[in-house]
Design a protein around this motif. Sequence first.
Motif, PDB file in Angstrom:
ATOM      1  N   VAL A  99       0.837  -1.206   0.000  1.00  0.00           N
ATOM      2  CA  VAL A  99       0.000   0.000   0.000  1.00  0.00           C
ATOM      3  C   VAL A  99       0.868   1.251   0.000  1.00  0.00           C
ATOM      4  O   VAL A  99       0.602   2.214  -0.743  1.00  0.00           O
ATOM      5  CB  VAL A  99      -0.958  -0.011   1.204  1.00  0.00           C
ATOM      6  CG1 VAL A  99      -1.712   1.311   1.302  1.00  0.00           C
ATOM      7  CG2 VAL A  99      -1.945  -1.177   1.094  1.00  0.00           C
ATOM      8  N   ARG A 100       1.918   1.244   0.805  1.00  0.00           N
ATOM      9  CA  ARG A 100       2.790   2.426   0.874  1.00  0.00           C
ATOM     10  C   ARG A 100       3.460   2.695  -0.468  1.00  0.00           C
ATOM     11  O   ARG A 100       3.514   3.840  -0.930  1.00  0.00           O
ATOM     12  CB  ARG A 100       3.838   2.227   1.973  1.00  0.00           C
ATOM     13  CG  ARG A 100       4.878   3.347   2.026  1.00  0.00           C
ATOM     14  CD  ARG A 100       5.810   3.194   3.208  1.00  0.00           C
ATOM     15  NE  ARG A 100       6.485   1.920   3.259  1.00  0.00           N
ATOM     16  CZ  ARG A 100       7.545   1.586   2.505  1.00  0.00           C
ATOM     17  NH1 ARG A 100       8.018   2.470   1.633  1.00  0.00           N
ATOM     18  NH2 ARG A 100       8.114   0.415   2.627  1.00  0.00           N
ATOM     19  N   GLN A 101       3.974   1.663  -1.096  1.00  0.00           N
ATOM     20  CA  GLN A 101       4.674   1.851  -2.363  1.00  0.00           C
ATOM     21  C   GLN A 101       3.723   2.270  -3.480  1.00  0.00           C
ATOM     22  O   GLN A 101       4.047   3.162  -4.277  1.00  0.00           O
ATOM     23  CB  GLN A 101       5.407   0.566  -2.757  1.00  0.00           C
ATOM     24  CG  GLN A 101       6.586   0.246  -1.854  1.00  0.00           C
ATOM     25  CD  GLN A 101       7.330  -1.006  -2.291  1.00  0.00           C
ATOM     26  OE1 GLN A 101       6.783  -1.863  -2.990  1.00  0.00           O
ATOM     27  NE2 GLN A 101       8.585  -1.126  -1.878  1.00  0.00           N
ATOM     28  N   ALA A 102       2.544   1.647  -3.529  1.00  0.00           N
ATOM     29  CA  ALA A 102       1.584   2.018  -4.570  1.00  0.00           C
ATOM     30  C   ALA A 102       1.082   3.442  -4.366  1.00  0.00           C
ATOM     31  O   ALA A 102       0.899   4.194  -5.338  1.00  0.00           O
ATOM     32  CB  ALA A 102       0.409   1.042  -4.568  1.00  0.00           C
ATOM     33  N   THR A 103       0.884   3.834  -3.114  1.00  0.00           N
ATOM     34  CA  THR A 103       0.462   5.203  -2.818  1.00  0.00           C
ATOM     35  C   THR A 103       1.528   6.204  -3.264  1.00  0.00           C
ATOM     36  O   THR A 103       1.214   7.249  -3.849  1.00  0.00           O
ATOM     37  CB  THR A 103       0.190   5.354  -1.313  1.00  0.00           C
ATOM     38  OG1 THR A 103      -0.894   4.490  -0.936  1.00  0.00           O
ATOM     39  CG2 THR A 103      -0.190   6.785  -0.964  1.00  0.00           C
ATOM     40  N   ASP A 136      -7.981  -6.841  -0.037  1.00  0.00           N
ATOM     41  CA  ASP A 136      -8.341  -5.635   0.709  1.00  0.00           C
ATOM     42  C   ASP A 136      -7.259  -4.559   0.582  1.00  0.00           C
ATOM     43  O   ASP A 136      -7.564  -3.362   0.522  1.00  0.00           O
ATOM     44  CB  ASP A 136      -8.561  -5.977   2.187  1.00  0.00           C
ATOM     45  CG  ASP A 136      -9.823  -6.812   2.407  1.00  0.00           C
ATOM     46  OD1 ASP A 136     -10.640  -6.919   1.465  1.00  0.00           O
ATOM     47  OD2 ASP A 136      -9.987  -7.364   3.510  1.00  0.00           O
ATOM     48  N   SER A 137      -5.991  -4.971   0.526  1.00  0.00           N
ATOM     49  CA  SER A 137      -4.921  -3.981   0.352  1.00  0.00           C
ATOM     50  C   SER A 137      -5.044  -3.300  -1.000  1.00  0.00           C
ATOM     51  O   SER A 137      -4.836  -2.085  -1.122  1.00  0.00           O
ATOM     52  CB  SER A 137      -3.549  -4.640   0.505  1.00  0.00           C
ATOM     53  OG  SER A 137      -3.313  -5.613  -0.498  1.00  0.00           O
ATOM     54  N   LYS A 138      -5.403  -4.058  -2.013  1.00  0.00           N
ATOM     55  CA  LYS A 138      -5.585  -3.454  -3.336  1.00  0.00           C
ATOM     56  C   LYS A 138      -6.784  -2.518  -3.356  1.00  0.00           C
ATOM     57  O   LYS A 138      -6.768  -1.486  -4.045  1.00  0.00           O
ATOM     58  CB  LYS A 138      -5.712  -4.547  -4.392  1.00  0.00           C
ATOM     59  CG  LYS A 138      -4.382  -5.231  -4.703  1.00  0.00           C
ATOM     60  CD  LYS A 138      -4.530  -6.335  -5.717  1.00  0.00           C
ATOM     61  CE  LYS A 138      -3.150  -6.878  -6.095  1.00  0.00           C
ATOM     62  NZ  LYS A 138      -2.363  -7.329  -4.929  1.00  0.00           N
ATOM     63  N   HIS A 139      -7.811  -2.847  -2.601  1.00  0.00           N
ATOM     64  CA  HIS A 139      -8.965  -1.946  -2.539  1.00  0.00           C
ATOM     65  C   HIS A 139      -8.580  -0.631  -1.865  1.00  0.00           C
ATOM     66  O   HIS A 139      -9.061   0.442  -2.254  1.00  0.00           O
ATOM     67  CB  HIS A 139     -10.126  -2.590  -1.799  1.00  0.00           C
ATOM     68  CG  HIS A 139     -11.379  -1.796  -1.874  1.00  0.00           C
ATOM     69  ND1 HIS A 139     -12.241  -1.635  -0.805  1.00  0.00           N
ATOM     70  CD2 HIS A 139     -11.927  -1.079  -2.888  1.00  0.00           C
ATOM     71  CE1 HIS A 139     -13.251  -0.860  -1.166  1.00  0.00           C
ATOM     72  NE2 HIS A 139     -13.083  -0.518  -2.418  1.00  0.00           N
ATOM     73  N   ARG A 140      -7.709  -0.685  -0.874  1.00  0.00           N
ATOM     74  CA  ARG A 140      -7.229   0.551  -0.250  1.00  0.00           C
ATOM     75  C   ARG A 140      -6.503   1.417  -1.273  1.00  0.00           C
ATOM     76  O   ARG A 140      -6.644   2.646  -1.284  1.00  0.00           O
ATOM     77  CB  ARG A 140      -6.305   0.218   0.923  1.00  0.00           C
ATOM     78  CG  ARG A 140      -7.013  -0.345   2.144  1.00  0.00           C
ATOM     79  CD  ARG A 140      -6.013  -0.825   3.188  1.00  0.00           C
ATOM     80  NE  ARG A 140      -5.120   0.251   3.641  1.00  0.00           N
ATOM     81  CZ  ARG A 140      -4.038   0.053   4.377  1.00  0.00           C
ATOM     82  NH1 ARG A 140      -3.695  -1.190   4.722  1.00  0.00           N
ATOM     83  NH2 ARG A 140      -3.291   1.067   4.758  1.00  0.00           N
ATOM     84  N   ILE A 141      -5.741   0.784  -2.140  1.00  0.00           N
ATOM     85  CA  ILE A 141      -5.037   1.520  -3.189  1.00  0.00           C
ATOM     86  C   ILE A 141      -6.050   2.098  -4.181  1.00  0.00           C
ATOM     87  O   ILE A 141      -5.907   3.248  -4.630  1.00  0.00           O
ATOM     88  CB  ILE A 141      -4.031   0.600  -3.898  1.00  0.00           C
ATOM     89  CG1 ILE A 141      -2.973   0.122  -2.901  1.00  0.00           C
ATOM     90  CG2 ILE A 141      -3.373   1.326  -5.071  1.00  0.00           C
ATOM     91  CD1 ILE A 141      -2.132  -1.038  -3.395  1.00  0.00           C
ATOM     92  N   GLU A 142      -7.060   1.321  -4.534  1.00  0.00           N
ATOM     93  CA  GLU A 142      -8.115   1.817  -5.412  1.00  0.00           C
ATOM     94  C   GLU A 142      -8.762   3.081  -4.827  1.00  0.00           C
ATOM     95  O   GLU A 142      -9.008   4.065  -5.546  1.00  0.00           O
ATOM     96  CB  GLU A 142      -9.209   0.763  -5.595  1.00  0.00           C
ATOM     97  CG  GLU A 142      -8.806  -0.472  -6.376  1.00  0.00           C
ATOM     98  CD  GLU A 142      -9.965  -1.428  -6.531  1.00  0.00           C
ATOM     99  OE1 GLU A 142     -11.115  -0.963  -6.709  1.00  0.00           O
ATOM    100  OE2 GLU A 142      -9.752  -2.656  -6.476  1.00  0.00           O
ATOM    101  N   GLN A 143      -9.050   3.048  -3.540  1.00  0.00           N
ATOM    102  CA  GLN A 143      -9.689   4.198  -2.894  1.00  0.00           C
ATOM    103  C   GLN A 143      -8.776   5.416  -2.916  1.00  0.00           C
ATOM    104  O   GLN A 143      -9.237   6.544  -3.126  1.00  0.00           O
ATOM    105  CB  GLN A 143     -10.066   3.822  -1.462  1.00  0.00           C
ATOM    106  CG  GLN A 143     -11.192   2.800  -1.385  1.00  0.00           C
ATOM    107  CD  GLN A 143     -11.449   2.324   0.039  1.00  0.00           C
ATOM    108  OE1 GLN A 143     -10.525   1.964   0.778  1.00  0.00           O
ATOM    109  NE2 GLN A 143     -12.704   2.328   0.444  1.00  0.00           N
TER     110      GLN A 143
END
Length: 298
Positions: A99-103, A136-143
């Motif tokens: 999540v941190r890296q994708a953000t 769920d981690s990917k959904h956080r990135i989607e959001q």
Amino acid sequence: MTQITEPAASRARLLPVAVTGATGTQGGATARALLRAGRPVRALTRNPGSPAATQLAALGAEPARADFDDPASLATALDGTGALFAMSTPFGTDLGVEVRQATALLDAARAVGSVRHVVFTSAANADRSTGIPHFDSKHRIEQHLAGLGLPWTVLGPAAFMENYANDWTLQSLRDGVFHLPMPPGVPLPVIAADTIGTFAAHVLARPDAYAGRRIDIASQWRTGEQIAAAISAASGRPIRFEQVPLSVVAAHSEDLATMFRHFQAPGLTIDTAALHAEHPTIDWQPLETWAAARTWDL
């Protein structure tokens, strides 16, 4: 004299598409699909001198160093690109790092100012509170992506056919067994990486038509028995299907056990008939065709 100004989408199409994971399976398939379509590609990689990056360069891509933990490298790699194909993975790291890296990547895409469309590959049904940790981690990135103010499209690929040819699977195939943590007769939606790349390139060529859409994608549904039969026919070796107990999967990864538990019930939901009808020009490669095109070292 009247100045003619091109629409933002047209300008973006003239600029390179930045592709993350370009030296991997999914990103590499997307980079190649874009190049076949005549789109300039900037292949983001930690090692621009790697054999995979060199191969992409030979096809016409521009390798560029990008490290998700180095914001300066992301800014440099993304500068002057018109669109971004983004992907993330927790494997090899962990969910928090993913999540941190994708953000950081998405924030850098917004900051450079030239990116006008982001396509992010998530996972099928990841937006439906599955309880699967790496969904769920990917959904956080989607959001996070949805809140950036950039035009975006999210793709949710089904199970990768390439998983049926990885090292772990090949070991059991050499013993004549295809293992999968699914009950007999229960199908999974599947898709090849090349089809993901083709679909992503299709979307990136039509940013206005796909902005703000989330699309789960799959080529077909296949049971464990059907996957084993396809590999058997392609390899010329008798392969039988055998269900792996979830307890065995959990001993290796509770995350993956949760995923296959969800796959068994309630299961994934993808309307492949409607998807294919809406996108008739996409080559929805069947599992049997994918298997037949591979060289099976069994």
